[in-house]
Write a protein that holds these residues in place. Structure first.
Motif, short mmCIF file in Angstrom:
data_model
loop_
_atom_site.label_atom_id
_atom_site.label_comp_id
_atom_site.label_asym_id
_atom_site.label_seq_id
_atom_site.Cartn_x
_atom_site.Cartn_y
_atom_site.Cartn_z
N GLU A 19 -49.66 -12.68 -17.56
CA GLU A 19 -49.29 -12.15 -16.26
C GLU A 19 -50.58 -11.96 -15.48
OE1 GLU A 19 -49.45 -9.03 -14.24
OE2 GLU A 19 -47.55 -8.10 -14.79
N HIS A 49 -45.54 -17.96 -18.05
CA HIS A 49 -45.47 -16.83 -17.13
C HIS A 49 -44.55 -15.74 -17.66
CE1 HIS A 49 -47.58 -19.27 -14.24
NE2 HIS A 49 -46.69 -20.22 -14.40
N PHE A 59 -45.11 -11.73 -9.83
CA PHE A 59 -44.19 -12.85 -9.69
C PHE A 59 -44.74 -13.87 -8.69
CE2 PHE A 59 -40.25 -15.06 -8.62
CZ PHE A 59 -39.70 -15.24 -9.87
N ALA A 62 -47.61 -15.77 -10.33
CA ALA A 62 -47.14 -16.82 -11.24
C ALA A 62 -46.76 -18.08 -10.46
CB ALA A 62 -45.96 -16.31 -12.06
N GLN A 63 -46.06 -17.88 -9.35
CA GLN A 63 -45.69 -19.03 -8.51
C GLN A 63 -46.94 -19.71 -7.94
OE1 GLN A 63 -42.14 -18.37 -5.86
NE2 GLN A 63 -42.51 -16.27 -6.55
N GLU A 66 -48.55 -21.98 -10.41
CA GLU A 66 -47.85 -23.27 -10.50
C GLU A 66 -48.23 -24.19 -9.34
OE1 GLU A 66 -46.04 -24.71 -12.90
OE2 GLU A 66 -46.49 -22.95 -14.14
N HIS A 119 -41.46 -22.79 -6.79
CA HIS A 119 -41.81 -22.70 -8.21
C HIS A 119 -41.07 -21.57 -8.94
CE1 HIS A 119 -44.87 -25.66 -7.42
NE2 HIS A 119 -45.39 -24.89 -6.48
N VAL A 123 -41.05 -20.18 -13.18
CA VAL A 123 -41.42 -18.82 -13.56
C VAL A 123 -40.23 -18.12 -14.24
CG1 VAL A 123 -42.21 -16.57 -12.72
CG2 VAL A 123 -43.16 -18.68 -11.74
N ASP A 126 -39.74 -19.54 -17.80
CA ASP A 126 -40.74 -19.03 -18.73
C ASP A 126 -40.40 -17.60 -19.14
OD1 ASP A 126 -42.30 -21.31 -18.84
OD2 ASP A 126 -44.03 -20.44 -17.81
N GLN A 127 -40.09 -16.77 -18.16
CA GLN A 127 -39.80 -15.38 -18.45
C GLN A 127 -38.56 -15.25 -19.36
OE1 GLN A 127 -39.01 -12.72 -15.09
NE2 GLN A 127 -40.40 -11.27 -16.06
#
Length: 174
Positions: A19, A49, A59, A62-63, A66, A119, A123, A126-127
């Motif tokens: 993170e 992520h 959040f 994370a985007q 990407e 993206h 994310v 992945d989460q």
């Protein structure tokens, strides 16, 4: 996120559930750099992520990671953001665009990606996968089917990851 396209087919995979607003993930960067240096393309390193609710910009970060990957500088971006976690805490999305600009990425496209959410599915996936395998915090590592929680302590984790990687590589010289 994996920008290790040069990784050989069949290379062991180290998933790093991370993170980008997490101070513990920043601490883990030294271990990640050491692993990349030791194994090169013999170990595929993938950032996964796992934004935590307690960090309001995680959040978006994370985007943004990407988008950086899409523009060819995924890991450089991740390292730059993690290196300045406090600034992300204070500034939020404008900071994410600023880092993109500093790295020579298309900052306008970054801004657009954060607005249009292109993206989000990566994310979210992945989460969801992290939750399904028992990830509860960051950083968490998964290699050879073994989950190692770095959120509690990083101590000894690099050595354990190296043991598993060496075993999976079947004794190849490191």
């Amino acid at each position: 996120m994996s920008d290790s396209s040069s990784a050989r087919t069949g290379a062991p995979v180290l998933d790093v559930w991370c993170e980008l607003q997490c101070p513990d993930c920043r601490t883990a960067l030294d271990d990640i750099r050491a692993l990349r240096a030791r194994y090169g393309d013999r170990l595929e390193l993938r950032l996964r992520h796992f934004p935590l609710e307690k960090h309001k910009h995680s959040f978006a970060a994370a985007q943004a990671a990407e988008e950086a990957l899409e523009q060819g500088k995924g890991w450089a971006y991740v390292e730059a953001v993690l290196g300045r976690v406090e600034e992300l805490d204070r500034t939020g999305e404008p900071f994410l665009v600023e880092v993109a600009r500093e790295l020579g990425l298309d900052a306008e496209e970054f801004d657009t990606a954060l607005i249009d959410g292109r993206h989000i599915l990566i994310v979210d996936a992945d989460q969801a996968e992290g939750k399904a395998i028992g990830v509860t915090g960051t950083p968490t590592y998964v290699i050879g089917g073994e989950r190692l929680d770095g959120g509690k302590s990083q101590e000894g984790l690099r050595g354990r990851i190296e043991e598993i990687a060496d075993r999976l590589l079947g004794g190849e010289q490191a």
